[in-house]
Scaffold this active site. Sequence first.
Site, short mmCIF file in Angstrom:
data_model
loop_
_atom_site.label_atom_id
_atom_site.label_comp_id
_atom_site.label_asym_id
_atom_site.label_seq_id
_atom_site.Cartn_x
_atom_site.Cartn_y
_atom_site.Cartn_z
N GLU A 168 -3.13 -9.20 2.56
CA GLU A 168 -2.14 -8.18 2.88
C GLU A 168 -2.45 -7.01 1.97
OE1 GLU A 168 1.59 -7.09 1.64
OE2 GLU A 168 0.46 -5.69 2.90
N LYS A 198 -2.40 -16.29 -9.94
CA LYS A 198 -2.69 -15.30 -10.96
C LYS A 198 -1.86 -14.05 -10.70
CE LYS A 198 -5.31 -11.94 -11.54
NZ LYS A 198 -4.33 -11.05 -12.30
N GLU A 216 -4.35 6.24 0.39
CA GLU A 216 -3.12 5.63 -0.12
C GLU A 216 -2.83 6.15 -1.52
OE1 GLU A 216 -3.05 1.41 -1.57
OE2 GLU A 216 -1.44 1.19 -0.10
N CYS A 237 3.74 -1.49 -0.21
CA CYS A 237 2.68 -1.23 0.78
C CYS A 237 3.26 -0.74 2.10
CB CYS A 237 1.88 -2.50 1.02
SG CYS A 237 2.86 -3.78 1.81
#
Length: 484
Positions: A247, A171, A383, A281
């Site tokens: 991750e 997906k 973040e 990331c």
Amino acid sequence: MSDQVTHFIGGVQVAEGATFATHDPVTGGVVRLVHEADRAVVDKAVAAARAAQPGWAALPVAERAGWMRRLADAIEARFEELVAAEIADTGKSITQTRTLDIPRGAANFRSFAEIAAQRPDEAFHLKDVLSYTVRRPLGVVAVIVPWNLPFLLATWKIGPALVAGNAIVVKPSEHTPGSMAVLADIAAEIGLPPGVLNVVHGLGGGSTGQFLVEHPGVDAVTFTGESRTGSTIMKGVADRVKPVSFELGGKNAGLVFADADLDVAVEGSVRSVFTNGGQVCLCTERLYVERPVFEEFVTRLAKRAGELRFGRPEDEDTTMMPMISAEHRDKVLSYYRLAEQEGAEFRAGGGVPSFGDERDGGYYVEPTVLTGLPPDSRVNREEIFGPVCHVAPFDTEAEAVALANDSEYGLAATVWTSRLSRAHRVAQSLEAGLVWVNTWYLRDLRTPFGGVKLSGIGREGGTDSLDFYSEPTTITIKLEPEHE
Ligand SMILES: NC(=O)C1=CN([C@@H]2O[C@H](COP(=O)(O)OP(=O)(O)OC[C@H]3O[C@@H](n4cnc5c(N)ncnc54)[C@H](O)[C@@H]3O)[C@@H](O)[C@H]2O)C=CC1
Ligand SMILES: O=C(O)/C=C/C=C(\O)C(=O)O
């Protein structure tokens, strides 16, 4: 007219489910209409994978590796089509898309073909006992991927999952369906056995993503994306104790020592902060610079931030891309406003560029360099995932390591120093899964890749990926004693 994006199930296109629109990050205009897979469509995809998996797993690994190489060859044959699809969804530069995003798709398949084909089996021999292991695939794996490096991250998971003998349901992010739709067409074109690779489109929570990870026919989940989402997925699969490979997010630190080559440290930090608009990331969001070179470093970094080029994606010298969506753009800008409220000094950026053309309808923000905030400010803790970093001075090596490790995340870090002993000592002291010294994002696909703390569970890359996508059975045989 926008493209229609359909699902790919059992080797055929499936145009079922309501449609939603995706938008061009460069102009805000509609790019595609995408079918959203409901529970019934997800059920079809999982059933197709379940039906195909035993035959796929029964193939010798060398044959599955051959299929990976054929996928890589076909990616290279349809290279520009994939480049165009990725750019249409993300607005990233053609130079980056041609040199990183799409080439890594072919490289991912080729690397795991070789790693799997050459991997030796394990055997252990005691005096009169022989033990050996055989590895079996997990079965049906759900592959959930984000929008920042759509093709790279999807193929990074698809390759090892398939070569290990699993069938998968992928997906892609709702923002970036295009390149996976091309890969599905490639799978059909080369005759990949139907049902081995399935692609369903849709949103996450309360939609396709949640239906897929929680489906009882799914044996494991591999996910890259936000830490909070990883936590939600983990809760959703906990009752069935499904293996997960995560991750997740990061708040990555860079340490610049006074003994570093400052030219290298500045240019390396420009890359690690602003590549892909900071939407990786692994990007650096916190820089700590030894005090004697702090002012020179910040001044040079801010100058280079101002020199990044807001061209169009098709311009080969474009080095600054838009955020993926209006929502994400607004999130990044909300941190710029928060930085102001927290008392930051803006050494570069802080706003939205003005173009005087259709790009003013896009999702651009200025590359931004901040100083003056305390380590416990939200800007230094949370973040942001945009083209922004905060730079602070330090006086001792121990202080630098403590500052870098003072985070709930632990994905990546960079260390800039000319002293070899310091490079090893500091790198081994950092609470991160990945540490680059005097470079950034230099990748050997055989190495373990992933993070600690809120940055993830498990490792991808090399045999670490193959280990996740398979389960070992240890078989121990009592060797016949000589007198029998
Ligand atoms: N590689 C990374 O670490 C990335 C981190 N992010 C961070 O995540 C933030 C939000 O961006 P999103 O696109 O919403 O990322 P997300 O991590 O929520 O979504 C990533 C993928 O997971 C799917 N998903 C979301 N919720 C799900 C659920 N409950 N069950 C199953 N699948 C689910 C999404 O549809 C998408 O395919 C960004 O602002 C950024 O901070 C975003 C992209 C990549
Ligand atoms: O190079 C890779 O394999 C992965 C790079 C980037 C990510 O994992 C990410 O942004 O999530």
